[in-house]
Design a protein around this motif. Structure first.
Motif, PDB file in Angstrom:
ATOM      1  N   LEU A  48     -16.416  -8.279 -22.647  1.00  0.00           N
ATOM      2  CA  LEU A  48     -15.859  -8.656 -21.342  1.00  0.00           C
ATOM      3  C   LEU A  48     -16.922  -9.351 -20.489  1.00  0.00           C
ATOM      4  O   LEU A  48     -16.631 -10.332 -19.793  1.00  0.00           O
ATOM      5  N   SER A  49     -18.144  -8.871 -20.558  1.00  0.00           N
ATOM      6  CA  SER A  49     -19.236  -9.482 -19.806  1.00  0.00           C
ATOM      7  C   SER A  49     -19.478 -10.913 -20.285  1.00  0.00           C
ATOM      8  O   SER A  49     -19.680 -11.831 -19.478  1.00  0.00           O
ATOM      9  N   GLN A  50     -19.434 -11.132 -21.574  1.00  0.00           N
ATOM     10  CA  GLN A  50     -19.625 -12.474 -22.122  1.00  0.00           C
ATOM     11  C   GLN A  50     -18.512 -13.414 -21.670  1.00  0.00           C
ATOM     12  O   GLN A  50     -18.763 -14.580 -21.362  1.00  0.00           O
ATOM     13  N   ARG A  51     -17.283 -12.900 -21.612  1.00  0.00           N
ATOM     14  CA  ARG A  51     -16.167 -13.721 -21.137  1.00  0.00           C
ATOM     15  C   ARG A  51     -16.368 -14.099 -19.676  1.00  0.00           C
ATOM     16  O   ARG A  51     -16.088 -15.228 -19.274  1.00  0.00           O
ATOM     17  N   CYS A  52     -16.863 -13.166 -18.879  1.00  0.00           N
ATOM     18  CA  CYS A  52     -17.138 -13.465 -17.463  1.00  0.00           C
ATOM     19  C   CYS A  52     -18.223 -14.534 -17.341  1.00  0.00           C
ATOM     20  O   CYS A  52     -18.074 -15.490 -16.573  1.00  0.00           O
ATOM     21  N   ARG A  53     -19.303 -14.363 -18.084  1.00  0.00           N
ATOM     22  CA  ARG A  53     -20.404 -15.332 -18.019  1.00  0.00           C
ATOM     23  C   ARG A  53     -19.958 -16.715 -18.474  1.00  0.00           C
ATOM     24  O   ARG A  53     -20.390 -17.722 -17.919  1.00  0.00           O
ATOM     25  N   ALA A  54     -19.080 -16.765 -19.482  1.00  0.00           N
ATOM     26  CA  ALA A  54     -18.563 -18.060 -19.957  1.00  0.00           C
ATOM     27  C   ALA A  54     -17.761 -18.767 -18.873  1.00  0.00           C
ATOM     28  O   ALA A  54     -17.657 -19.995 -18.870  1.00  0.00           O
ATOM     29  N   ARG A  55     -17.211 -18.005 -17.932  1.00  0.00           N
ATOM     30  CA  ARG A  55     -16.453 -18.569 -16.816  1.00  0.00           C
ATOM     31  C   ARG A  55     -17.322 -18.759 -15.579  1.00  0.00           C
ATOM     32  O   ARG A  55     -16.825 -19.082 -14.514  1.00  0.00           O
ATOM     33  N   GLY A  56     -18.610 -18.492 -15.701  1.00  0.00           N
ATOM     34  CA  GLY A  56     -19.519 -18.628 -14.573  1.00  0.00           C
ATOM     35  C   GLY A  56     -19.515 -17.430 -13.640  1.00  0.00           C
ATOM     36  O   GLY A  56     -19.978 -17.511 -12.507  1.00  0.00           O
ATOM     37  N   GLY A  57     -19.007 -16.294 -14.110  1.00  0.00           N
ATOM     38  CA  GLY A  57     -18.915 -15.089 -13.279  1.00  0.00           C
ATOM     39  C   GLY A  57     -19.761 -13.960 -13.812  1.00  0.00           C
ATOM     40  O   GLY A  57     -20.712 -14.163 -14.565  1.00  0.00           O
ATOM     41  N   ARG A  58     -19.377 -12.763 -13.428  1.00  0.00           N
ATOM     42  CA  ARG A  58     -20.117 -11.577 -13.867  1.00  0.00           C
ATOM     43  C   ARG A  58     -19.178 -10.384 -13.964  1.00  0.00           C
ATOM     44  O   ARG A  58     -18.101 -10.364 -13.373  1.00  0.00           O
ATOM     45  N   GLY A 103     -29.774   0.919 -22.482  1.00  0.00           N
ATOM     46  CA  GLY A 103     -30.345  -0.100 -21.613  1.00  0.00           C
ATOM     47  C   GLY A 103     -29.308  -1.004 -20.964  1.00  0.00           C
ATOM     48  O   GLY A 103     -29.656  -1.918 -20.228  1.00  0.00           O
ATOM     49  N   LEU A 104     -28.041  -0.753 -21.223  1.00  0.00           N
ATOM     50  CA  LEU A 104     -26.983  -1.599 -20.658  1.00  0.00           C
ATOM     51  C   LEU A 104     -26.750  -1.362 -19.171  1.00  0.00           C
ATOM     52  O   LEU A 104     -26.152  -2.205 -18.510  1.00  0.00           O
ATOM     53  N   SER A 105     -27.255  -0.253 -18.650  1.00  0.00           N
ATOM     54  CA  SER A 105     -27.133  -0.036 -17.213  1.00  0.00           C
ATOM     55  C   SER A 105     -27.954  -1.077 -16.455  1.00  0.00           C
ATOM     56  O   SER A 105     -27.684  -1.353 -15.287  1.00  0.00           O
ATOM     57  N   GLU A 106     -28.934  -1.683 -17.135  1.00  0.00           N
ATOM     58  CA  GLU A 106     -29.740  -2.754 -16.541  1.00  0.00           C
ATOM     59  C   GLU A 106     -29.084  -4.115 -16.706  1.00  0.00           C
ATOM     60  O   GLU A 106     -29.409  -5.057 -15.986  1.00  0.00           O
ATOM     61  N   VAL A 107     -28.162  -4.240 -17.660  1.00  0.00           N
ATOM     62  CA  VAL A 107     -27.507  -5.513 -17.948  1.00  0.00           C
ATOM     63  C   VAL A 107     -26.297  -5.727 -17.047  1.00  0.00           C
ATOM     64  O   VAL A 107     -26.100  -6.813 -16.500  1.00  0.00           O
ATOM     65  N   PHE A 108     -25.481  -4.688 -16.895  1.00  0.00           N
ATOM     66  CA  PHE A 108     -24.288  -4.777 -16.071  1.00  0.00           C
ATOM     67  C   PHE A 108     -24.639  -4.462 -14.626  1.00  0.00           C
ATOM     68  O   PHE A 108     -25.508  -3.641 -14.363  1.00  0.00           O
TER      69      PHE A 108
END
Length: 102
Positions: free
Chosen positions: A66-76, A94-99
């Motif tokens: 889902l995060s990758q889909r957001c980034r592909a749309r220029g979002g987060r 370590g994903l708490s630092e990514v999201f």
């Protein structure tokens, strides 16, 4: 039968997913597919995990997708309402630092 309820809505222009139940190998596809059928364009997504009592690596994989889909749309992707067990999993990986988490 394994089920995951994924109600959704809109808040301040962001698509909001509110999964309820456990996100595991059997139910993670429901989370991944929830945003797929939304006709209205979106860039920002919020996943409210306050209704999720358990999440495993399949749930992490779904959030990453889902995060990758957001980034592909220029979002987060923003993750909110993280309960104890999912929070530990996000911290350990370590994903708490990514999201963005709130």
């Amino acid at each position: 039968m394994y089920m995951l309820s994924v109600p959704m809505g809109w808040e301040r222009g962001a698509l909001v997913l509110r999964p309820c139940g456990e996100i595991d190998l059997h139910t993670a596809p429901a989370l991944t597919e929830a945003a797929r059928g939304v006709a209205e364009p979106w860039r920002e997504m919020v996943v409210d995990l306050s209704g999720v009592s358990f999440m495993d690596s399949a749930g992490l994989h779904a959030l990453i997708g889902l995060s990758q889909r957001c980034r592909a749309r220029g979002g987060r992707l923003t993750v909110t309402g993280v309960r104890e067990q999912p929070a530990r999993l996000l911290d350990l990986t370590g994903l708490s630092e990514v999201f963005t988490t709130t």
